[in-house]
Design a protein around this motif. Structure first.
Motif, short mmCIF file in Angstrom:
data_model
loop_
_atom_site.label_atom_id
_atom_site.label_comp_id
_atom_site.label_asym_id
_atom_site.label_seq_id
_atom_site.Cartn_x
_atom_site.Cartn_y
_atom_site.Cartn_z
N GLY A 54 13.47 -39.52 -9.20
CA GLY A 54 14.27 -38.96 -8.12
C GLY A 54 15.59 -38.37 -8.55
O GLY A 54 16.58 -38.45 -7.80
N LEU A 55 15.65 -37.76 -9.73
CA LEU A 55 16.91 -37.19 -10.21
C LEU A 55 17.35 -36.04 -9.31
O LEU A 55 16.57 -35.16 -8.97
CB LEU A 55 16.75 -36.70 -11.64
CG LEU A 55 17.96 -35.96 -12.23
CD1 LEU A 55 19.13 -36.91 -12.39
CD2 LEU A 55 17.60 -35.33 -13.57
N ARG A 56 18.62 -36.06 -8.95
CA ARG A 56 19.18 -35.00 -8.13
C ARG A 56 20.64 -34.79 -8.54
O ARG A 56 21.42 -35.73 -8.54
CB ARG A 56 19.10 -35.35 -6.65
CG ARG A 56 19.57 -34.24 -5.71
CD ARG A 56 19.39 -34.60 -4.25
NE ARG A 56 19.87 -33.54 -3.38
CZ ARG A 56 19.15 -32.48 -3.01
NH1 ARG A 56 17.90 -32.36 -3.44
NH2 ARG A 56 19.66 -31.56 -2.21
N ILE A 66 25.44 -37.09 -9.31
CA ILE A 66 24.07 -37.32 -9.75
C ILE A 66 23.51 -38.51 -8.99
O ILE A 66 24.21 -39.50 -8.74
CB ILE A 66 24.01 -37.56 -11.28
CG1 ILE A 66 22.57 -37.62 -11.76
CG2 ILE A 66 24.77 -38.81 -11.67
CD1 ILE A 66 22.44 -37.63 -13.28
N SER A 67 22.25 -38.41 -8.60
CA SER A 67 21.54 -39.50 -7.93
C SER A 67 20.21 -39.71 -8.66
O SER A 67 19.56 -38.73 -9.06
CB SER A 67 21.28 -39.19 -6.46
OG SER A 67 22.49 -38.97 -5.75
N ILE A 161 21.34 -45.18 -8.45
CA ILE A 161 22.57 -44.40 -8.58
C ILE A 161 22.60 -43.40 -7.43
O ILE A 161 21.68 -42.59 -7.29
CB ILE A 161 22.64 -43.68 -9.93
CG1 ILE A 161 22.61 -44.68 -11.08
CG2 ILE A 161 23.88 -42.81 -10.02
CD1 ILE A 161 22.54 -44.04 -12.46
N ALA A 162 23.64 -43.46 -6.61
CA ALA A 162 23.70 -42.61 -5.42
C ALA A 162 24.98 -41.78 -5.44
O ALA A 162 26.09 -42.33 -5.34
CB ALA A 162 23.64 -43.46 -4.16
N GLN A 163 24.82 -40.47 -5.60
CA GLN A 163 25.92 -39.50 -5.57
C GLN A 163 27.12 -39.99 -6.40
O GLN A 163 28.24 -40.07 -5.93
CB GLN A 163 26.33 -39.22 -4.13
CG GLN A 163 25.29 -38.43 -3.35
CD GLN A 163 25.79 -37.92 -2.02
OE1 GLN A 163 26.74 -38.45 -1.43
NE2 GLN A 163 25.15 -36.87 -1.51
N TRP A 164 26.81 -40.28 -7.65
CA TRP A 164 27.84 -40.72 -8.59
C TRP A 164 28.54 -39.48 -9.16
O TRP A 164 27.90 -38.64 -9.78
CB TRP A 164 27.18 -41.53 -9.70
CG TRP A 164 28.05 -41.84 -10.86
CD1 TRP A 164 29.38 -42.16 -10.84
CD2 TRP A 164 27.64 -41.88 -12.24
NE1 TRP A 164 29.83 -42.39 -12.13
CE2 TRP A 164 28.79 -42.23 -13.00
CE3 TRP A 164 26.44 -41.66 -12.89
CZ2 TRP A 164 28.75 -42.35 -14.38
CZ3 TRP A 164 26.39 -41.79 -14.26
CH2 TRP A 164 27.53 -42.13 -14.99
N PRO A 165 29.86 -39.35 -8.98
CA PRO A 165 30.58 -38.17 -9.51
C PRO A 165 30.63 -38.21 -11.04
O PRO A 165 31.09 -39.18 -11.63
CB PRO A 165 31.98 -38.30 -8.91
CG PRO A 165 31.84 -39.27 -7.77
CD PRO A 165 30.74 -40.20 -8.17
#
Length: 221
Positions: A54-56, A66-67, A161-165
């Motif tokens: 689920g890389l985004r 990055i998520s 990992i959820a919307q890590w800057p």
């Protein structure tokens, strides 16, 4: 009477030192016991595989985030160490690099995500702390923490990992070729020294992922 008073006075002065030695010896025996357990465990496991799902990568406000989900099973020896009071440390490192035909690639951004997982026997709950720098250097002062009822719930928090800057949007050149180099691993350097030595040769503790990919920004949801 003088002898009794002298003995009592000496005991009162030595008692704190005894407690100090007892605590230090207790921690030493814990490390030695775990180390012996590691050394005596047959090497039946291969390296613990880690898969990224689920890389985004997307732009959120003025940041590039990055998520992803790091999927892996917690080996029995690691769960046993947790139940015996040993904290486990996981680290994710990301470099954003820009390709240059005339020189080495240029690193334009770097980010780290450190996660500490430990068990609290008094409450029978699991605790996860997340920090931008190693806990050995910064302690828990800069970290965010949350408790969970089960090890599975705690591991979900470790792996997700959820919307890590990872960079500032201004640092990303839309016209240049840029890559993301990502490393996820179990950080043995933050374990007690005796465990570092024992775990280094155990395949179950060799938990890592090293991946490189083209940076493609997706529209924010």
């Amino acid at each position: 009477m003088i002898t009794t008073a002298f003995t009592t006075l000496c005991w009162k002065k030595l008692q704190p030192f005894d407690r100090l030695v007892s605590g230090a010896l207790g921690r030493l025996w814990l490390c030695m016991g775990l180390l012996l357990g590691l050394c005596c465990t047959p090497l039946a496991w291969a390296d613990t595989p880690v898969e990224m799902q689920g890389l985004r990568v997307e732009r959120v406000d003025n940041a590039v985030t990055i998520s992803a989900n790091m999927r892996f099973d917690l080996p029995p020896s690691l769960e046993e160490a947790l139940l015996k009071g040993v904290s486990l440390y996981f680290v994710t490192e990301v470099d954003v690099v820009r390709e240059r035909w005339y020189f080495y690639d240029k690193r334009v951004a770097h980010a780290e995500r450190h996660v500490r997982l430990f068990y609290m026997p008094l409450t029978r709950r699991w605790r996860v702390n997340i920090s931008p720098r190693p806990f050995s250097a910064g302690g828990l002062g800069m970290s965010l923490g949350q408790s969970y009822d089960t090890v599975d719930e705690a591991m979900t928090a470790v792996q997700r990992i959820a919307q890590w800057p990872i960079a500032q949007a201004a640092d990303i050149d839309a016209d240049a070729k840029q890559n993301i180099n990502l490393i996820f691993k179990l950080d043995l350097t933050q374990l007690p020294r005796p465990l570092q030595i024992g775990a280094a040769g155990q395949n179950e503790w060799n938990l890592n992922l090293n991946k490189s990919m083209r940076l493609v920004l997706e529209p924010a949801r």
